[in-house]
Enzyme design. Sequence first.
Site, PDB file in Angstrom:
ATOM      1  N   ASP A 199       0.844  -1.198   0.000  1.00  0.00           N
ATOM      2  CA  ASP A 199       0.000   0.000   0.000  1.00  0.00           C
ATOM      3  C   ASP A 199       0.876   1.244   0.000  1.00  0.00           C
ATOM      4  OD1 ASP A 199      -1.192  -0.484   3.419  1.00  0.00           O
ATOM      5  OD2 ASP A 199       0.715   0.269   2.672  1.00  0.00           O
TER       6      ASP A 199
ATOM      7  N   LYS B  68      -4.574   0.806  -4.795  1.00  0.00           N
ATOM      8  CA  LYS B  68      -5.263   1.205  -6.030  1.00  0.00           C
ATOM      9  C   LYS B  68      -6.533   0.397  -6.273  1.00  0.00           C
ATOM     10  CE  LYS B  68      -1.378   3.280  -8.317  1.00  0.00           C
ATOM     11  NZ  LYS B  68      -0.120   2.840  -8.874  1.00  0.00           N
TER      12      LYS B  68
ATOM     13  N   MET C 264      -1.941  10.888  11.864  1.00  0.00           N
ATOM     14  CA  MET C 264      -3.199  11.078  11.110  1.00  0.00           C
ATOM     15  C   MET C 264      -3.992  12.289  11.618  1.00  0.00           C
ATOM     16  SD  MET C 264      -4.621   7.224  10.503  1.00  0.00           S
ATOM     17  CE  MET C 264      -4.488   6.630  12.155  1.00  0.00           C
TER      18      MET C 264
END
Length: 240
Positions: free
Chosen positions: A31, A55, A170
Site C-alpha cells: 500500500d 489502487k 493522522m
Amino acid sequence: MTLVGGGPGEWDLLTIRGLRALQAADVILTDHLGPAEQLAEFVDVGGKEIIDVAKLPYGKQVAQERINQLLVEHALGGRKVVRLKGGDPYVFGRGYEELAACDAAGVTCTVVPGVTSAISVPAAAGIPVTERGVNHAFTVVSGHLPPGHPKSLVDWGALARTGGTIVVVMGVRNVRAIAQSLVDAGLAASTPAAAVQDGETARQKVVGGTLGSLADDMERAGISSPAVYVIGEVAARARA
Ligand SMILES: C[S@@+](CC[C@H](N)C(=O)[O-])C[C@H]1O[C@@H](n2cnc3c(N)ncnc32)[C@H](O)[C@@H]1O
C-alpha cells in the site's frame, strides 16, 4: 501469510526478518505508506506477483474486505503471501483485522514488526519521545477524528494531564481543534510542539513552535499528510 512492517520512508528501515519474508514471497500486497515503490531495489521481483492494494477501486471499508479476501485466496492457493505495510502493522495499521481474517479462514499468519513512524519520524527530526528527567511517558494518539466527535475514542482532556509527550498521527486536518482542546484542558499554550512531514525521506519537512502556534505554523509551512506532530518538552529538540 506474513504481515510485514516496512517502516516509514526509505526502505532500509525494514527489518532483516521482513526482508527475508519479502525475498521468499510469491505474492506481495503493498500500500502507499510502505516502501512499495522501492521494492525492486531490495527484492528480486521477477516471478513475484505485486498487487498494489492502495489502487483497489472500491470504497474504504469494502477495500479492506477485498484486501482480506485477496490475502486469504492467495494463501489458500498455496502461495507465500506477504502483506507489506508502512511502519508497524499493529500501530494504526489494521494489521489485526488482516490477521483475524486469516485466522477465520484457517490461514496461518505471522507478524513481523516494523519501525513505527510514531517514534522514528520524530527521531528523524531530532526529537526523542522520551528524555531522562524530562518525562516518564509518551502517548501515541490518532487525530483522524476531532475532539468531541461522537465516534472519537480519545480522552483529550486526560491526555493534556499526562505530563508526557503526545505524538499525534493522522492528525493534520484536525490540528487546530486538537491543539485548542489540549489548551482548554489545561496544557500550556507555550508547550513546545513540532510537526514532521514525510519523515525519513528526501522530502522531509520539519516545523517547530509551541502548542499555541502549531496549527498556524503547520498551515504556513504547508504541512500535509503523511505527518506526525509532537507536543511536549522534547519537541523543543526539533531540528529542520
Ligand atoms: C494509517 S497510519 C499508519 C501508521 C503506521 N502503521 C506506523 O506504525 O507508522 C498513517 C499515519 O502514520 C504517519 N506516518 C506514516 N509514515 C510517515 C512518514 N514517513 N512521515 C510522517 N508521518 C508518517 C502519518 O501520521 C500518517 O497519517
